[in-house]
Design an enzyme around this catalytic site. Structure first.
Site, PDB file in Angstrom:
ATOM      1  N   ALA A 119      -4.740  -7.951   6.697  1.00  0.00           N
ATOM      2  CA  ALA A 119      -4.720  -6.856   7.665  1.00  0.00           C
ATOM      3  C   ALA A 119      -3.285  -6.401   7.956  1.00  0.00           C
ATOM      4  O   ALA A 119      -3.022  -5.813   9.007  1.00  0.00           O
ATOM      5  CB  ALA A 119      -5.449  -7.247   8.956  1.00  0.00           C
ATOM      6  N   THR A 161     -10.010  -6.139  12.844  1.00  0.00           N
ATOM      7  CA  THR A 161     -11.022  -5.560  13.733  1.00  0.00           C
ATOM      8  C   THR A 161     -11.893  -6.660  14.345  1.00  0.00           C
ATOM      9  O   THR A 161     -12.504  -6.452  15.381  1.00  0.00           O
ATOM     10  CB  THR A 161     -11.890  -4.517  12.998  1.00  0.00           C
ATOM     11  OG1 THR A 161     -12.472  -5.134  11.856  1.00  0.00           O
ATOM     12  CG2 THR A 161     -11.053  -3.340  12.568  1.00  0.00           C
ATOM     13  N   GLU A 186      -8.152 -13.587  -0.253  1.00  0.00           N
ATOM     14  CA  GLU A 186      -8.444 -13.770   1.166  1.00  0.00           C
ATOM     15  C   GLU A 186      -9.658 -14.685   1.324  1.00  0.00           C
ATOM     16  O   GLU A 186      -9.674 -15.566   2.176  1.00  0.00           O
ATOM     17  CB  GLU A 186      -8.675 -12.414   1.848  1.00  0.00           C
ATOM     18  CG  GLU A 186      -8.794 -12.551   3.356  1.00  0.00           C
ATOM     19  CD  GLU A 186      -8.868 -11.218   4.090  1.00  0.00           C
ATOM     20  OE1 GLU A 186      -8.390 -10.201   3.565  1.00  0.00           O
ATOM     21  OE2 GLU A 186      -9.415 -11.208   5.209  1.00  0.00           O
ATOM     22  N   ARG A 223      -6.187  -4.466  -0.608  1.00  0.00           N
ATOM     23  CA  ARG A 223      -5.171  -3.668   0.101  1.00  0.00           C
ATOM     24  C   ARG A 223      -5.738  -2.373   0.701  1.00  0.00           C
ATOM     25  O   ARG A 223      -6.070  -1.436  -0.032  1.00  0.00           O
ATOM     26  CB  ARG A 223      -4.047  -3.345  -0.875  1.00  0.00           C
ATOM     27  CG  ARG A 223      -2.725  -3.054  -0.198  1.00  0.00           C
ATOM     28  CD  ARG A 223      -1.643  -2.948  -1.237  1.00  0.00           C
ATOM     29  NE  ARG A 223      -0.320  -3.059  -0.651  1.00  0.00           N
ATOM     30  CZ  ARG A 223       0.777  -3.255  -1.354  1.00  0.00           C
ATOM     31  NH1 ARG A 223       0.726  -3.354  -2.648  1.00  0.00           N
ATOM     32  NH2 ARG A 223       1.939  -3.343  -0.767  1.00  0.00           N
ATOM     33  N   ARG A 257     -13.952  -1.119   8.767  1.00  0.00           N
ATOM     34  CA  ARG A 257     -12.631  -0.487   8.672  1.00  0.00           C
ATOM     35  C   ARG A 257     -12.735   0.891   8.012  1.00  0.00           C
ATOM     36  O   ARG A 257     -12.017   1.816   8.375  1.00  0.00           O
ATOM     37  CB  ARG A 257     -11.630  -1.386   7.941  1.00  0.00           C
ATOM     38  CG  ARG A 257     -10.208  -0.822   7.915  1.00  0.00           C
ATOM     39  CD  ARG A 257      -9.174  -1.840   7.468  1.00  0.00           C
ATOM     40  NE  ARG A 257      -8.812  -2.757   8.535  1.00  0.00           N
ATOM     41  CZ  ARG A 257      -7.799  -2.578   9.383  1.00  0.00           C
ATOM     42  NH1 ARG A 257      -7.019  -1.516   9.294  1.00  0.00           N
ATOM     43  NH2 ARG A 257      -7.550  -3.464  10.313  1.00  0.00           N
ATOM     44  N   GLU A 311      -0.269  -2.587   3.961  1.00  0.00           N
ATOM     45  CA  GLU A 311      -1.392  -1.833   3.406  1.00  0.00           C
ATOM     46  C   GLU A 311      -1.307  -0.315   3.553  1.00  0.00           C
ATOM     47  O   GLU A 311      -1.910   0.398   2.767  1.00  0.00           O
ATOM     48  CB  GLU A 311      -2.697  -2.290   4.066  1.00  0.00           C
ATOM     49  CG  GLU A 311      -3.119  -3.664   3.641  1.00  0.00           C
ATOM     50  CD  GLU A 311      -4.232  -4.152   4.542  1.00  0.00           C
ATOM     51  OE1 GLU A 311      -3.941  -4.442   5.715  1.00  0.00           O
ATOM     52  OE2 GLU A 311      -5.375  -4.213   4.093  1.00  0.00           O
ATOM     53  N   PHE A 345      -8.472  -2.484   2.689  1.00  0.00           N
ATOM     54  CA  PHE A 345      -9.658  -3.103   3.281  1.00  0.00           C
ATOM     55  C   PHE A 345     -10.681  -2.062   3.740  1.00  0.00           C
ATOM     56  O   PHE A 345     -11.156  -2.091   4.861  1.00  0.00           O
ATOM     57  CB  PHE A 345      -9.186  -3.958   4.482  1.00  0.00           C
ATOM     58  CG  PHE A 345     -10.092  -5.109   4.838  1.00  0.00           C
ATOM     59  CD1 PHE A 345     -10.072  -6.289   4.110  1.00  0.00           C
ATOM     60  CD2 PHE A 345     -10.953  -5.033   5.925  1.00  0.00           C
ATOM     61  CE1 PHE A 345     -10.883  -7.359   4.456  1.00  0.00           C
ATOM     62  CE2 PHE A 345     -11.777  -6.102   6.274  1.00  0.00           C
ATOM     63  CZ  PHE A 345     -11.741  -7.262   5.538  1.00  0.00           C
ATOM     64  N   GLN A 364      -4.671 -16.786   0.366  1.00  0.00           N
ATOM     65  CA  GLN A 364      -4.183 -16.120   1.580  1.00  0.00           C
ATOM     66  C   GLN A 364      -4.709 -16.831   2.816  1.00  0.00           C
ATOM     67  O   GLN A 364      -4.333 -16.488   3.927  1.00  0.00           O
ATOM     68  CB  GLN A 364      -4.689 -14.660   1.616  1.00  0.00           C
ATOM     69  CG  GLN A 364      -4.094 -13.755   0.567  1.00  0.00           C
ATOM     70  CD  GLN A 364      -4.796 -12.406   0.519  1.00  0.00           C
ATOM     71  OE1 GLN A 364      -5.575 -12.143  -0.380  1.00  0.00           O
ATOM     72  NE2 GLN A 364      -4.526 -11.530   1.475  1.00  0.00           N
TER      73      GLN A 364
HETATM   74  N1  MTE Z   1       2.642  -7.266  -1.599  1.00  0.00           N
HETATM   75  C1  MTE Z   1       2.761  -8.078  -2.669  1.00  0.00           C
HETATM   76  N2  MTE Z   1       3.911  -8.086  -3.343  1.00  0.00           N
HETATM   77  N3  MTE Z   1       1.727  -8.864  -3.079  1.00  0.00           N
HETATM   78  C2  MTE Z   1       0.513  -8.871  -2.423  1.00  0.00           C
HETATM   79  O1  MTE Z   1      -0.389  -9.591  -2.801  1.00  0.00           O
HETATM   80  N4  MTE Z   1      -0.805  -7.930  -0.563  1.00  0.00           N
HETATM   81  C3  MTE Z   1      -0.994  -6.787   0.341  1.00  0.00           C
HETATM   82  C4  MTE Z   1       0.298  -6.484   1.087  1.00  0.00           C
HETATM   83  N5  MTE Z   1       1.404  -6.438   0.193  1.00  0.00           N
HETATM   84  C5  MTE Z   1       0.368  -8.007  -1.285  1.00  0.00           C
HETATM   85  C6  MTE Z   1       1.480  -7.230  -0.901  1.00  0.00           C
HETATM   86  C7  MTE Z   1      -2.056  -6.983   1.323  1.00  0.00           C
HETATM   87  S1  MTE Z   1      -3.643  -6.710   0.847  1.00  0.00           S
HETATM   88  C8  MTE Z   1      -1.799  -7.331   2.615  1.00  0.00           C
HETATM   89  S2  MTE Z   1      -3.035  -7.438   3.760  1.00  0.00           S
HETATM   90  C9  MTE Z   1      -0.445  -7.624   3.069  1.00  0.00           C
HETATM   91  O2  MTE Z   1       0.508  -7.533   2.023  1.00  0.00           O
HETATM   92  C10 MTE Z   1      -0.451  -9.044   3.657  1.00  0.00           C
HETATM   93  O3  MTE Z   1       0.792  -9.450   4.051  1.00  0.00           O
HETATM   94  P1  MTE Z   1       1.462  -9.058   5.459  1.00  0.00           P
HETATM   95  O4  MTE Z   1       0.392  -9.171   6.491  1.00  0.00           O
HETATM   96  O5  MTE Z   1       2.524 -10.054   5.613  1.00  0.00           O
HETATM   97  O6  MTE Z   1       1.945  -7.657   5.299  1.00  0.00           O
HETATM   98 MO1  MOS Z   2      -5.207  -7.419   2.708  1.00  0.00          MO
HETATM   99  S1  MOS Z   2      -6.735  -6.386   1.869  1.00  0.00           S
HETATM  100  O1  MOS Z   2      -5.897  -7.362   4.339  1.00  0.00           O
HETATM  101  O2  MOS Z   2      -5.549  -9.017   2.191  1.00  0.00           O
END
Ligand code: MTE
Ligand code: MOS
Length: 755
Positions: free
Chosen positions: A510, A441, A232, A342, A310, A721, A344, A197
């Protein structure tokens, strides 16, 4: 309009056919080495001796490397550089890398692994929060958020409610395990292809470890097979291993953890232990709250301090609490460093107060829904969070609407009757609100840059630091770019994420990936578009007699460009691009975006850390078999305010996926450790994630159609999230006329276990 369409995920087709390339699918370079490692046999111990002499007899074995072979820094970490790449003296969790191995093929690597002898002097590990508290073992300093006078509220309260709430860890369970390939270029140059990530962080940790400039390292990521926070920071170790081997051998090197290894050695969601005291008046108003949160951070700091932050910022969830005192501290234990997952820390904070809402309702013999809605954030002054940010949301309206659309009261009545008469089953229902703050944050991370190339055929390339992990970031950014340039989305391609095209990028995390990178891309498009409008205005004025040059009259739409005053003279976007190129108009642009108005003072615990909140609510109805304990989520209704969705189909996928992941956390997923710190639940056979059969029989998802205002890209709101949070963990049902509580003895949440 390109945004607002439910275009398919960019990889939908190739993922179904198997053509999508994940890191370990990339064809091997000639001479590429297979990399693995041998880790600590104990959770806590002193490394005494490493014996490698037997390795050199193994056919196909190439090299073994320890901390002594590291040319640059051995310590790394996103907040505090306290994590060693390879153990030098103290082993701090089972499986912690000690020796990196390189071989010609997987079978030689397997043999080599068995021949490494590691001697350690074993020490007693501490694994749980309470064990760590006894040892006074902490990471970082405690953090506080305070408002009003809790002690005063507590003394005067009609009801004093106290308890300890535990929430367990959770494995990210991405399907693609950690994987990295490293290639050596000329001189010090190194290229890493990784499932991460955060390509920029890999660039930096690899450069530090090799003792070279950041500019020597390029990190790319095409896509991940899921990450959920687990990539991450934690792609760093495999990236360091592959890079070290490449540097030492001059050959390409690949590491791909198998699932068991991945589950054993990588960090997970933080378990939390939260001691709470709540001051409540006769009418059920929460007047004061004190919570002391401890998380299990594992062996190194990783992101634990930010995750605790958070959690503290989400203990209020959807409720106005006039007097509040929160304190959070991260415990250091002998588990792999726990990390982003997810939400956090948000879910861990919110679960505390949702549990409390049920406590209050039970104590006052009221329906928990009433307690929740009367304590909900509302109009000023009841819209101010403990840290001083105003909550602009439609939370009360969302609660009302869902209360009605889910038919809550009628169902509650039916459930009461069922629970009074059924000898075999019990049902429970709850309505839970959710408010999730959007932005990092750590304020400085709220920035992004994007690169747009328009080519001579009018096709467009967009590159940002945003990485695709299944969440649909790339299709959404394509839609944003297409809309800005007035071309169909098919004309825009999202290029492989690379540190060479985008510099100093933040992790895709985030939930802000589309907000930040989409805005940077839009800014770049606007600059190109105004140059192209200028050029087009000149062309149309030149070719049409009597037409004055007017920028405002130029229209870009559906891949065509024209002057509104003579719409019959149209150019395709490609024709315009070619002519612009021939006239030396710049067809490339970099865009930049920084989220306005965010800032948080960590030492005072005050500020406006979030750009806005994504809010929503969920009604869940569960049935339990009184004899077997088997339960089923019968129906779930979710209502979310995600603004004007850029891609409702993708966002719906995020809502379902997030919800089910949250359901897994509170109901069936369970991490079990041996007393010596070895993980017992390290594969799909021993760690149960929800499958399709665990989906609610009746799942209804609605998007709130009158969104609260926000300044995000195309008035959309982040969705990645928030949904996992929209789930309560306890069900209450009535037997006879009084409210009797049945704590749903879930594996991961509750008042009873020590984690
Ligand atoms: N959705 C899928 N399919 N796979 C993933 O790994 N990660 C989640 C969420 N949705 C994830 C997911 C997490 S922890 C985050 S922070 C966000 O996607 C990150 O992507 P975005 O900022 O584009 O929403
Ligand atoms: Mo999502 S826990 O902020 O990668």
């Amino acid at each position: 309009m390109e945004t607002g369409k439910s275009l398919a995920h960019d990889s939908a087709e190739i993922q179904v056919t198997g053509a999508a390339l994940y890191t370990d699918d990339i064809v091997a370079n000639a001479g590429e080495l297979v990399v693995g490692f041998v880790g600590s046999p104990v959770a806590h111990g002193l490394l005494k001796r490493i014996e490698l002499s037997n390795l050199y007899r193994i056919h196909g074995f190439v090299g073994a490397f320890t901390w002594q072979d590291i040319p640059g820094a051995n310590l790394f970490g996103p907040m505090i550089a306290d994590e060693p790449f390879l153990v030098k003296d103290f082993c701090e969790y089972v499986g912690q890398p000690i020796v990196v191995l390189a071989a010609e093929n997987a079978s030689s690597l397997r043999k080599a692994r068995l021949q490494v002898q590691i001697e350690v002097e074993e020490k007693t590990p501490w694994l749980t929060i309470s064990q760590a508290l006894k040892q006074n073992s902490f990471a970082g300093t405690p953090r506080e958020i305070k408002r009003g006078d809790f002690e005063g509220a507590w003394r005067k309260a009609d009801h004093q409610i106290e308890g300890v709430f535990y929430s367990n860890g959770q494995e990210q369970f991405y399907l693609e395990s950690q994987a990295v390939i490293a290639h050596l270029g000329e001189g010090n140059e190194i290229l890493i292809q990784a499932s991460t990530q955060n390509p920029t962080e890999l660039q930096e940790v690899v450069a530090h470890m090799l003792g070279i400039g950041f500019n020597e390292v390029v990190c790319t990521c095409r896509r991940m097979g899921g990450a959920f926070g687990g990539k991450e920071t934690q792609a760093a170790l495999p990236a360091l291993m592959a890079s070290l081997v490449t540097k030492k051998t001059g050959r390409s090197a690949r590491i791909a953890y198998d699932k068991d290894t991945d589950m054993h050695v990588t960090g997970k969601r933080h378990p939390f232990r939260s001691e709470y005291q709540a001051a409540v008046d006769k009418a059920g108003n929460l007047l004061g709250l004190k919570v002391e949160l401890h998380s299990n951070g594992g062996a190194y700091t990783d992101l634990s301090l930010a995750i605790m932050e958070r959690a503290l910022l989400h203990v209020d969830n959807a409720y106005f609490i006039p007097n509040i005192s929160l304190r959070g501290q991260v415990c250091k234990t002998h588990l792999p460093p726990n990390t982003a997952f997810r939400g956090f820390g948000g879910p861990q904070g919110m679960a505390v107060i949702e549990n409390l809402m049920e406590d209050i309702a039970a104590k006052l013999r009221r329906d928990p829904y009433e307690i929740r809605s009367q304590n909900c954030y509302g109009n000023s002054p009841r819209d101010l969070t403990p840290y001083g940010q105003r909550v602009e949301s439609r939370l009360p309206q969302i609660l009302n609407k869902l209360h009605e659309s889910s038919d809550y009261e009628t169902r509650l009545e039916k459930i009461r009757q069922l629970n009074e008469t059924s000898l075999t089953h019990l049902r429970g229902i709850s309505l839970t609100p959710m408010k999730f703050g959007i932005s990092f944050t750590a304020t400085f991370l709220n920035q992004a840059n994007a690169l747009i190339n328009i080519l001579k055929d009018g096709s467009v390339q967009v590159s940002t630091g945003g990485t695709e992990m299944g969440q649909g970031l790339t299709v959404k950014i394509r839609q944003i770019v297409a809309e800005e340039l007035g071309v169909p989305s098919e004309q825009v391609k999202y290029m492989t994420t690379s540190t060479e095209k985008n510099h100093n990028t933040s992790p895709t995390a985030a939930s802000a990936g589309t907000d930040l990178n989409g805005m940077a891309a839009a800014n770049a498009c606007q600059a190109i578009r105004s140059r192209l409008a200028q050029f087009a205005a000149e062309i149309f004025a030149d070719t049409q007699v009597g037409l004055s040059k007017s920028l405002e009259a130029i229209e870009f739409s559906e891949g065509k460009v024209w002057d509104r005053r003579c719409p019959e003279k149209q150019l395709t976007f490609g024709e315009l691009a070619l002519q612009a190129y021939r006239n030396r108009v710049n067809l490339g642009e970099r865009g930049f975006y920084r989220t306005p108005g965010v800032g948080f003072n960590q030492s005072t615990g005050k500020g406006s850390p979030f750009h806005y909140y994504t809010t929503g609510a969920c009604v869940a109805e569960v049935e339990i078999d009184r004899f077997t304990g088997q339960w089923m989520l019968e129906r779930a209704d979710l209502l979310l305010d995600i603004g004007h969705s850029i891609n409702p189909g993708i966002d719906r996928g995020q809502i379902v996926g997030g919800f089910v992941q949250g359901l897994g956390w509170v109901s069936m997923e369970e991490l079990r450790y041996q007393e010596d710190g070895k993980l017992l639940s390290y594969s799909p056979t021993s760690y149960k994630i929800p499958n399709v059969g665990d989906l609610p029989i009746d799942l209804r998802i609605e998007l709130y159609e009158d969104p609260a205002p926000n300044g995000s890209i195309r008035k959309s709101k982040a969705v990645g999230e928030p949904p996992p949070n929209a789930f309560t963990c306890r069900i209450y049902s009535s037997q006879t006329s009084a409210w009797t509580s049945f704590t749903w003895q879930s594996s991961s949440l509750g008042n009873s276990s020590d984690l």
